[in-house]
Design an enzyme around this catalytic site. Structure first.
Site, PDB file in Angstrom:
ATOM      1  CG  HIS A  41       3.990   2.531  -9.839  1.00 27.72           C
ATOM      2  ND1 HIS A  41       2.852   2.479  -9.066  1.00 27.72           N
ATOM      3  CD2 HIS A  41       5.009   2.767  -8.987  1.00 27.72           C
ATOM      4  CE1 HIS A  41       3.188   2.674  -7.801  1.00 27.72           C
ATOM      5  NE2 HIS A  41       4.491   2.852  -7.723  1.00 27.72           N
ATOM      6  CG  ASP A  93      -0.079   1.501 -10.604  1.00 25.48           C
ATOM      7  OD1 ASP A  93       0.702   0.713 -11.174  1.00 25.48           O
ATOM      8  OD2 ASP A  93       0.247   2.212  -9.623  1.00 25.48           O
ATOM      9  N   GLY A 191       7.525   2.946  -1.188  1.00 25.62           N
ATOM     10  CA  GLY A 191       7.923   1.601  -0.770  1.00 25.62           C
ATOM     11  C   GLY A 191       6.734   0.732  -0.407  1.00 25.62           C
ATOM     12  CB  SER A 193       3.633   1.337  -4.705  1.00 29.76           C
ATOM     13  OG  SER A 193       4.528   2.284  -4.461  1.00 29.76           O
TER      14      SER A 193
HETATM   15  C1  4AZ Z   1       5.082   5.759  -3.732  1.00 26.91           C
HETATM   16  O1  4AZ Z   1       5.937   6.563  -4.077  1.00 26.91           O
HETATM   17  C2  4AZ Z   1       3.874   6.260  -2.993  1.00 26.91           C
HETATM   18  N1  4AZ Z   1       0.709   8.612   0.060  1.00 26.91           N
HETATM   19  C3  4AZ Z   1       2.905   5.367  -2.595  1.00 26.91           C
HETATM   20  C4  4AZ Z   1       1.788   5.839  -1.920  1.00 26.91           C
HETATM   21  C5  4AZ Z   1       1.655   7.176  -1.654  1.00 26.91           C
HETATM   22  C6  4AZ Z   1       2.626   8.074  -2.055  1.00 26.91           C
HETATM   23  C7  4AZ Z   1       3.753   7.604  -2.730  1.00 26.91           C
HETATM   24  C8  4AZ Z   1       0.436   7.661  -0.933  1.00 26.91           C
HETATM   25  O2  4AZ Z   1       5.198   4.579  -3.967  1.00 26.91           O
END
Ligand code: 4AZ
Length: 248
Positions: A41, A93, A191, A193
């Protein structure tokens, strides 16, 4: 990362940061000298046509600081987004970036740059095990990104609990797993991810999860959701040429 502590890249030397132009985009994890594993993503609308805009940095303590003695910088030679990735529920993902520097080289091992181990296929740790997450993402539900790399400890939650209606129900597929801090104070956030969830096994660190999604950050009954790396050994091997079982 919400909660947790300021980390150093030397304690999470497999952490990669992915930039699109000047903008920090996502975390990633160095799994071989030439390949970084991240989240699909992070590349909306395929991004295949614009891989020349992306760069990958290794050995970085602070997102807006460049220490050329420690850092290694790469362009993206190849982007592989999982063919079954579905953007509406973040199933599968996972994505791979092949990295190469200006002289045609991959990453070289230093105190601040090294690869993580991949766990054997289908190996899963028992729920309740503690693992580490790391990243440069938001520190709370605020607009601010962390300036420095942070890390936090989270506890693995069983599939049964996470797929319960009190938690995420069917939103969590079997290609995902959940983890959270016992009192909902530590979590990955926007941020982070693409970055790692690593767990220690026999004195080594193994990459079990790719930070993927969650409802909010560090909120009760909303664990962080991670891509289950052990479902993808074959896929990783096929695209990187790694043997599908690495002893680590
Ligand atoms: C994001 O938006 C995101 N709490 C990544 C991890 C989590 C929430 C949002 C987990 O990239």
């Amino acid at each position: 990362i919400v909660g947790g502590v300021k980390s150093t890249i030397e304690s999470q030397p497999w952490v990669a940061s992915i930039f699109k132009g000047e903008a920090f985009q996502c975390g990633g994890t160095l799994i071989t000298p030439c390949w970084v594993l991240t989240a699909a993503h992070c590349f909306p609308e395929g991004a295949k046509t614009s891989i020349h805009r992306f760069s990958v940095h290794l050995g970085k303590n602070a997102i807006n600081e460049t220490n050329l003695r420690k850092e290694q910088m790469f362009k993206v030679a190849k982007l592989v987004i999982h063919e079954d990735y579905t953007g509406n529920n973040y199933n599968n993902d996972i994505a791979l970036l092949q990295i190469v520097d200006n002289s045609g080289q991959c990453a070289h091992r230093t105190h601040s740059v090294r690869t993580v181990c991949l766990p054997p296929p289908q190996q899963m740790l028992p729920s309740g095990s503690f693992c580490d997450i790391a990243g440069y993402g938001r520190e709370k539900n605020s607009v601010y990104f962390s300036r420095f790399l942070k890390e936090a400890q989270v506890k693995l939650i069983s599939q049964k609990v996470c797929q319960h209606n009190d938690y995420y129900g069917a939103e969590v597929t079997n290609n995902m797993f959940c983890a959270a801090s016992p009192i909902w104070t530590e979590d990955a956030c926007q941020g982070d991810s693409g970055g790692p969830l690593v767990c220690e096994m026999n004195g080594r660190m193994f990459l079990f999860g790719v930070i993927s999604w969650g409802h909010g950050c560090a909120t009760e009954f909303n664990p962080g959701v991670y891509t289950k790396v052990t479902n993808y050994n074959q896929w990783i091997a096929q695209h990187t040429g790694l043997p599908s079982f690495t002893k680590g």
